[in-house]
Design a protein around this motif. Structure first.
Motif, PDB file in Angstrom:
ATOM      1  N   ILE A 213      63.480  33.661  21.817  1.00  0.00           N
ATOM      2  CA  ILE A 213      64.094  34.943  21.478  1.00  0.00           C
ATOM      3  C   ILE A 213      64.702  34.901  20.076  1.00  0.00           C
ATOM      4  O   ILE A 213      65.469  33.991  19.743  1.00  0.00           O
ATOM      5  N   ASN A 214      64.356  35.907  19.255  1.00  0.00           N
ATOM      6  CA  ASN A 214      64.948  36.044  17.930  1.00  0.00           C
ATOM      7  C   ASN A 214      65.598  37.409  17.730  1.00  0.00           C
ATOM      8  O   ASN A 214      66.408  37.578  16.813  1.00  0.00           O
ATOM      9  N   THR A 215      65.223  38.393  18.537  1.00  0.00           N
ATOM     10  CA  THR A 215      65.768  39.745  18.410  1.00  0.00           C
ATOM     11  C   THR A 215      66.191  40.242  19.773  1.00  0.00           C
ATOM     12  O   THR A 215      65.803  39.681  20.807  1.00  0.00           O
ATOM     13  N   LEU A 216      66.970  41.319  19.750  1.00  0.00           N
ATOM     14  CA  LEU A 216      67.349  41.938  21.004  1.00  0.00           C
ATOM     15  C   LEU A 216      66.130  42.474  21.738  1.00  0.00           C
ATOM     16  O   LEU A 216      66.083  42.508  22.964  1.00  0.00           O
ATOM     17  N   GLN A 217      65.140  42.915  20.972  1.00  0.00           N
ATOM     18  CA  GLN A 217      63.917  43.421  21.604  1.00  0.00           C
ATOM     19  C   GLN A 217      63.192  42.292  22.336  1.00  0.00           C
ATOM     20  O   GLN A 217      62.645  42.495  23.424  1.00  0.00           O
ATOM     21  N   ASP A 218      63.213  41.096  21.751  1.00  0.00           N
ATOM     22  CA  ASP A 218      62.628  39.929  22.441  1.00  0.00           C
ATOM     23  C   ASP A 218      63.377  39.653  23.740  1.00  0.00           C
ATOM     24  O   ASP A 218      62.780  39.378  24.781  1.00  0.00           O
ATOM     25  N   CYS A 219      64.718  39.730  23.663  1.00  0.00           N
ATOM     26  CA  CYS A 219      65.539  39.483  24.851  1.00  0.00           C
ATOM     27  C   CYS A 219      65.231  40.508  25.935  1.00  0.00           C
ATOM     28  O   CYS A 219      65.095  40.162  27.109  1.00  0.00           O
ATOM     29  N   TRP A 220      65.115  41.765  25.545  1.00  0.00           N
ATOM     30  CA  TRP A 220      64.808  42.816  26.518  1.00  0.00           C
ATOM     31  C   TRP A 220      63.444  42.588  27.160  1.00  0.00           C
ATOM     32  O   TRP A 220      63.251  42.807  28.355  1.00  0.00           O
ATOM     33  N   GLY A 221      62.478  42.123  26.393  1.00  0.00           N
ATOM     34  CA  GLY A 221      61.157  41.857  26.942  1.00  0.00           C
ATOM     35  C   GLY A 221      61.187  40.773  28.020  1.00  0.00           C
ATOM     36  O   GLY A 221      60.543  40.903  29.071  1.00  0.00           O
ATOM     37  N   VAL A 222      61.960  39.711  27.772  1.00  0.00           N
ATOM     38  CA  VAL A 222      62.076  38.646  28.767  1.00  0.00           C
ATOM     39  C   VAL A 222      62.766  39.159  30.020  1.00  0.00           C
ATOM     40  O   VAL A 222      62.333  38.894  31.149  1.00  0.00           O
ATOM     41  N   VAL A 223      63.872  39.902  29.840  1.00  0.00           N
ATOM     42  CA  VAL A 223      64.599  40.456  30.986  1.00  0.00           C
ATOM     43  C   VAL A 223      63.698  41.376  31.791  1.00  0.00           C
ATOM     44  O   VAL A 223      63.690  41.343  33.033  1.00  0.00           O
TER      45      VAL A 223
END
Length: 482
Positions: A375-385
């Motif tokens: 994860i490098n961005t909040l969008q990456d974090c949202w994708g994992v969640v």
């Protein structure tokens, strides 16, 4: 044979007279076991020094025999050197029990006394049998003999939780050993066991439900230790390490109980020496039997085990395997009948289906850890969640971090259907809220996956970082950083 019969009757009469005298004396001295309405359910204070009249009667019977018929006694004792050398070790166990009954000892102190007695007995010759006439390695025979003596000693002690149970089990085990000694013409072992048979038979008159005196540690520990020593002598008949199988069968009930107690307490993560109401006799009573019936049922189990032990010893080598298999099957059926929750849980845990499920879960969590690390961005974090919530069959998911709200409906939800939701914090300023249909099937490790995801995101420390205009995560600078 006449001397054996007289010795047994003499010990019986001694114990029949001494037991009520000791009971009344210690009742007067107020050295009693008081009910606590939890594990000790007897109605009134009862003396707990039953081992004293048993030991005095045992010694008195042997002493009277030597006094009145010294020639018959000494000639008939084939193993007199070994048996008499065990008396100091047995005395040490007895003294340890008496001190515990009167003053009280900590578990480790009792175990230290038992260990010292067992080492003394082993040093004087009480060891497992040689293999086909060849002496076994001291590194093998000594630890196994020590383990056997300590296990037998404590097995009788742990099963002494019901009126007449330990004394009755000890009586039947001693009687089986006596029969084995008579059938094998081992008059030495017979002379050592028959007074104990007489003592325990007389003691049962006062100890069976409702009991007026208890064995106490001085009785249960001493009887268990003596039976362990007798078992080592019995095992010498076969000339192999398997010779201990027959003595083990005679003590099957208390030995299985002590193994179950250790296993249950280990699985529950409680101290091994901590008392509970999960012993075999407790489980039988919990099935609706009263104490007298439960004791008689366990006597019946001991009789079956004793018969199998005698058959294993004298039934011929071709039947040894069959008898051991029958014994193991009966043990399996009996333990299952008791319905231990710990055993059922352990069986499910180690089943093939459960093992595969645990492996699958570990792989999933490992892959999740790798994804969060990218994860490098909040969008990456949202994708994992989002991917995790899909795998867990959630209907809606909402994540808020750094004031940015992410929200999505994964499945259509009927307002008439019941549902539930859960909220988790993500660091100091973030949050995660998920919801699902209550009737839908959920993965067994759903909560574990959610908590793991929460911990990984917090370790990533996204909530404590600043975002650039492009949404990239920019680490805070710390003093001393390059």
């Amino acid at each position: 044979m006449y001397a054996i019969l007289v010795l047994g009757i003499t010990a019986f009469l001694f114990c029949l007279v001494l037991t009520p005298l000791c009971r009344d004396l210690f009742l007067y001295l107020n050295i009693v076991d008081r009910p606590d309405k939890e594990r000790k359910i007897h109605r009134r204070p009862i003396p707990r020094v039953g081992g004293i009249p048993i030991v005095l009667s045992y010694i008195g019977g042997l002493g009277l025999m030597l006094l009145l018929a010294p020639t018959a006694a000494t000639i008939s004792v084939q193993h007199r050197e070994l048996l008499w050398s065990l008396l100091p070790a047995t005395g040490l166990v007895f003294i340890t029990g008496v001190i515990d009954d009167i003053f009280g000892l900590k578990p480790w102190q009792k175990l230290a006394g038992q260990t010292a007695a067992a080492i003394l007995a082993i040093s004087l010759g009480a060891r497992l049998a040689d293999i086909h006439g060849q002496p076994t390695s001291i590194w093998l025979s000594v630890p196994l003999s020590l383990l056997w003596l300590l296990t037998c000693t404590n097995a009788l002690n742990l099963i002494d939780g019901m009126d007449g149970l330990a004394s009755g089990v000890g009586l039947l085990a001693t009687l089986a050993t006596l029969l084995a000694a008579i059938f094998s013409h081992n008059l030495g072992l017979a002379m050592a066991t028959v007074p104990l048979v007489g003592c325990l038979l007389a003691f049962l008159f006062y100890n069976f439900n409702p009991a007026s005196i208890f064995l106490g540690d001085c009785g249960s520990l001493t009887i268990g230790f003596m039976l362990g020593c007798f078992g080592l002598i019995w095992s010498r008949r076969s000339g192999s390490m398997l010779g201990i199988a027959a003595p083990l069968m005679t003590l099957a009930l208390p030995l299985i109980d002590v193994c179950l107690s250790i296993g249950r307490r280990y699985l529950r993560n409680v101290p091994i020496f901590q008392g509970d109401r999960g012993h075999i006799h407790h489980m039988i009573v919990a099935r609706g039997f009263n104490q007298r019936t439960a004791a008689l049922i366990m006597y019946g189990v001991c009789v079956i085990a004793a018969l199998l032990a005698l058959m294993e010893t004298f039934g011929g080598y071709q039947f040894h395997g069959l008898i051991i298999i029958i014994f193991c099957v009966l043990v399996y059926v009996g333990v299952n009948y008791l319905g231990y929750v710990e055993i059922s849980a352990a069986r499910r845990t180690f089943s093939r289906k459960m093992v595969l499920r645990v492996v699958k879960e570990e792989i999933y969590l490992h892959e999740l850890t790798k994804e969060v690390a990218k994860i490098n961005t909040l969008q990456d974090c949202w994708g994992v969640v989002l991917n995790v919530c899909k795998d867990m069959n959630f209907t809606t998911v909402q994540m808020r971090m750094h004031g940015v709200l992410f929200e999505e409906t994964l499945k259509e939800h009927d307002d008439q259907d019941s549902s539930w939701s859960i909220s988790l914090t993500l660091g100091q300023s973030g949050s995660l809220r998920v919801a699902r249909n209550a009737a839908a099937e959920a993965p067994t490790f759903m909560m574990r996956a959610l908590v793991h995801l929460q911990q990984l995101i917090e370790e990533k420390d996204l909530s404590d970082r600043k975002l650039t205009a492009e949404g990239k995560v920019e680490s805070k600078s710390f003093s001393g950083a390059a």
